[in-house]
Design a protein around this motif. Structure first.
Motif, PDB file in Angstrom:
ATOM      1  N   LEU A  18     -65.066   0.032 -72.148  1.00  0.00           N
ATOM      2  CA  LEU A  18     -66.495   0.307 -72.056  1.00  0.00           C
ATOM      3  C   LEU A  18     -66.714   1.765 -71.656  1.00  0.00           C
ATOM      4  N   LEU A  19     -67.700   2.384 -72.285  1.00  0.00           N
ATOM      5  CA  LEU A  19     -68.044   3.770 -72.014  1.00  0.00           C
ATOM      6  C   LEU A  19     -68.188   4.023 -70.513  1.00  0.00           C
ATOM      7  N   ASN A  20     -67.684   5.153 -70.050  1.00  0.00           N
ATOM      8  CA  ASN A  20     -67.730   5.607 -68.658  1.00  0.00           C
ATOM      9  C   ASN A  20     -66.764   4.890 -67.735  1.00  0.00           C
ATOM     10  N   ASN A  21     -65.986   3.934 -68.255  1.00  0.00           N
ATOM     11  CA  ASN A  21     -64.923   3.325 -67.468  1.00  0.00           C
ATOM     12  C   ASN A  21     -63.636   4.112 -67.634  1.00  0.00           C
ATOM     13  N   SER A  22     -62.611   3.726 -66.892  1.00  0.00           N
ATOM     14  CA  SER A  22     -61.316   4.401 -66.962  1.00  0.00           C
ATOM     15  C   SER A  22     -60.291   3.502 -67.647  1.00  0.00           C
ATOM     16  N   LEU A  23     -59.285   4.143 -68.237  1.00  0.00           N
ATOM     17  CA  LEU A  23     -58.255   3.409 -68.978  1.00  0.00           C
ATOM     18  C   LEU A  23     -56.880   3.954 -68.622  1.00  0.00           C
ATOM     19  N   THR A  24     -55.920   3.031 -68.443  1.00  0.00           N
ATOM     20  CA  THR A  24     -54.531   3.403 -68.199  1.00  0.00           C
ATOM     21  C   THR A  24     -53.644   2.724 -69.239  1.00  0.00           C
ATOM     22  N   VAL A  25     -52.796   3.508 -69.911  1.00  0.00           N
ATOM     23  CA  VAL A  25     -51.851   2.978 -70.897  1.00  0.00           C
ATOM     24  C   VAL A  25     -50.450   3.441 -70.497  1.00  0.00           C
ATOM     25  N   VAL A  26     -49.518   2.495 -70.445  1.00  0.00           N
ATOM     26  CA  VAL A  26     -48.152   2.803 -70.023  1.00  0.00           C
ATOM     27  C   VAL A  26     -47.223   2.738 -71.230  1.00  0.00           C
ATOM     28  N   CYS A  27     -46.379   3.747 -71.342  1.00  0.00           N
ATOM     29  CA  CYS A  27     -45.399   3.831 -72.424  1.00  0.00           C
ATOM     30  C   CYS A  27     -44.089   3.205 -71.930  1.00  0.00           C
ATOM     31  N   SER A  92     -44.624   5.455 -80.413  1.00  0.00           N
ATOM     32  CA  SER A  92     -45.530   4.341 -80.675  1.00  0.00           C
ATOM     33  C   SER A  92     -46.955   4.853 -80.518  1.00  0.00           C
ATOM     34  N   THR A  93     -47.881   4.266 -81.275  1.00  0.00           N
ATOM     35  CA  THR A  93     -49.265   4.731 -81.234  1.00  0.00           C
ATOM     36  C   THR A  93     -50.189   3.620 -80.732  1.00  0.00           C
ATOM     37  N   VAL A  94     -51.300   4.045 -80.148  1.00  0.00           N
ATOM     38  CA  VAL A  94     -52.327   3.128 -79.671  1.00  0.00           C
ATOM     39  C   VAL A  94     -53.682   3.688 -80.085  1.00  0.00           C
ATOM     40  N   TYR A  95     -54.563   2.824 -80.575  1.00  0.00           N
ATOM     41  CA  TYR A  95     -55.930   3.251 -80.886  1.00  0.00           C
ATOM     42  C   TYR A  95     -56.839   2.856 -79.731  1.00  0.00           C
ATOM     43  N   ILE A  96     -57.579   3.829 -79.224  1.00  0.00           N
ATOM     44  CA  ILE A  96     -58.506   3.589 -78.117  1.00  0.00           C
ATOM     45  C   ILE A  96     -59.925   3.561 -78.678  1.00  0.00           C
ATOM     46  N   ASN A  97     -60.568   2.420 -78.501  1.00  0.00           N
ATOM     47  CA  ASN A  97     -61.912   2.191 -79.017  1.00  0.00           C
ATOM     48  C   ASN A  97     -62.895   2.177 -77.850  1.00  0.00           C
ATOM     49  N   ALA A  98     -63.835   3.117 -77.846  1.00  0.00           N
ATOM     50  CA  ALA A  98     -64.837   3.201 -76.784  1.00  0.00           C
ATOM     51  C   ALA A  98     -66.101   2.474 -77.231  1.00  0.00           C
ATOM     52  N   GLU A  99     -66.523   1.467 -76.463  1.00  0.00           N
ATOM     53  CA  GLU A  99     -67.721   0.703 -76.794  1.00  0.00           C
ATOM     54  C   GLU A  99     -68.814   0.964 -75.765  1.00  0.00           C
ATOM     55  N   TYR A 100     -70.060   0.593 -76.120  1.00  0.00           N
ATOM     56  CA  TYR A 100     -71.183   0.836 -75.205  1.00  0.00           C
ATOM     57  C   TYR A 100     -72.281  -0.194 -75.449  1.00  0.00           C
ATOM     58  N   GLY A 101     -73.114  -0.339 -74.442  1.00  0.00           N
ATOM     59  CA  GLY A 101     -74.154  -1.351 -74.468  1.00  0.00           C
ATOM     60  C   GLY A 101     -75.252  -1.052 -75.473  1.00  0.00           C
ATOM     61  N   ALA A 102     -75.942  -2.108 -75.880  1.00  0.00           N
ATOM     62  CA  ALA A 102     -77.035  -1.985 -76.842  1.00  0.00           C
ATOM     63  C   ALA A 102     -78.269  -1.365 -76.180  1.00  0.00           C
ATOM     64  N   ARG A 182     -72.643  -7.725 -76.311  1.00  0.00           N
ATOM     65  CA  ARG A 182     -71.989  -8.410 -75.195  1.00  0.00           C
ATOM     66  C   ARG A 182     -72.050  -7.641 -73.881  1.00  0.00           C
ATOM     67  N   TYR A 183     -72.475  -6.390 -73.926  1.00  0.00           N
ATOM     68  CA  TYR A 183     -72.525  -5.595 -72.700  1.00  0.00           C
ATOM     69  C   TYR A 183     -73.893  -5.620 -72.026  1.00  0.00           C
ATOM     70  N   ASN A 184     -74.946  -5.529 -72.798  1.00  0.00           N
ATOM     71  CA  ASN A 184     -76.267  -5.546 -72.175  1.00  0.00           C
ATOM     72  C   ASN A 184     -77.355  -5.740 -73.225  1.00  0.00           C
ATOM     73  N   GLU A 185     -78.581  -5.749 -72.722  1.00  0.00           N
ATOM     74  CA  GLU A 185     -79.765  -5.974 -73.549  1.00  0.00           C
ATOM     75  C   GLU A 185     -80.746  -4.846 -73.299  1.00  0.00           C
ATOM     76  N   GLY A 186     -81.276  -4.295 -74.383  1.00  0.00           N
ATOM     77  CA  GLY A 186     -82.291  -3.251 -74.257  1.00  0.00           C
ATOM     78  C   GLY A 186     -83.536  -3.667 -75.018  1.00  0.00           C
ATOM     79  N   ARG A 187     -84.701  -3.199 -74.570  1.00  0.00           N
ATOM     80  CA  ARG A 187     -85.941  -3.579 -75.252  1.00  0.00           C
ATOM     81  C   ARG A 187     -86.974  -2.474 -75.145  1.00  0.00           C
ATOM     82  N   GLN A 188     -87.906  -2.464 -76.118  1.00  0.00           N
ATOM     83  CA  GLN A 188     -89.070  -1.585 -76.075  1.00  0.00           C
ATOM     84  C   GLN A 188     -90.290  -2.387 -76.510  1.00  0.00           C
ATOM     85  N   LEU A 189     -91.444  -1.986 -75.983  1.00  0.00           N
ATOM     86  CA  LEU A 189     -92.695  -2.679 -76.263  1.00  0.00           C
ATOM     87  C   LEU A 189     -93.577  -1.853 -77.188  1.00  0.00           C
TER      88      LEU A 189
END
Length: 202
Positions: A18-27, A92-102, A182-189
């Protein structure tokens, strides 16, 4: 007689964070090599940049620009008694996918934001534009008097709903665009006012 051989890097699993979180990957190694692997490096493959040295890659406060493919390199230095120095290498390779809330970028009608007033019988086009990863589910709803009547529901980043021949007694009210993943809900009126037609009696 001593047998020299390169290390073998364990296959890395792709990561979603998730965006703004931290990630650790061990080789990690399935085989350390002989002599054991002593040098590690992490390469960002799309730009060819060294991102770190050592077994562990740490990315703090993940941003969208951090998304991409990273490669771990592990090597050892093999020096037979009679031959030149050889270097063993495993990758070896790893793909890092950054996701974020709606969230909803804009909710408008006929180029007007927040609210619009039209005459009875006119056409009103509601447009909701949203974003999010994973792709959000969008709902355009009539939320007048606290009710949530769903007018359209789609999975995507843009939802349109047309009110043809708007009626003052039925269509005047409040409308909501809701974006959800799955992360959050956003709305406008959005507020719609439909002027009633005056009927002149002889």
């Amino acid at each position: 007689m001593e047998v020299l051989y390169p290390p073998d890097v364990q296959r890395l699993q792709n990561q979603t964070v998730l965006l703004n979180n931290s990630l650790t990957v061990v080789c990690n190694l399935t085989r350390v090599g002989n002599p054991p692997a002593s040098n590690y490096s992490w390469i960002r493959k799309d730009i060819g940049r060294v991102m770190g040295t050592g077994k562990t890659l740490i990315i703090n406060n993940i941003r969208l620009t951090d998304e991409g493919e990273y490669q771990c390199n592990a090597n050892n230095r093999m020096q037979p008694i009679t031959n030149d120095v050889l270097y063993g290498l495993s990758q070896s390779t790893v793909y890092i996918n950054a996701e974020y809330g709606a969230y909803v970028r804009e909710f408008k009608s006929n180029q007007s934001h927040n609210s619009i007033a039209v005459n009875q019988g006119e056409t009103v086009d509601l447009l909701c534009v949203a974003d999010g990863d994973p792709e959000p589910v969008l709902r355009v709803m009539n939320t007048t008097r606290g009710n949530e009547s769903i007018l359209i529901e789609i999975k995507g980043r843009e939802a349109k709903y047309r009110i043809q021949q708007a009626q003052c007694e039925y269509d005047t009210g409040n409308y909501t665009c809701l974006a959800d993943n799955r992360y959050n809900e956003g709305r406008q009126l959005f507020a719609l006012l439909v002027y009633c037609k005056c009927i002149l009696l002889n």
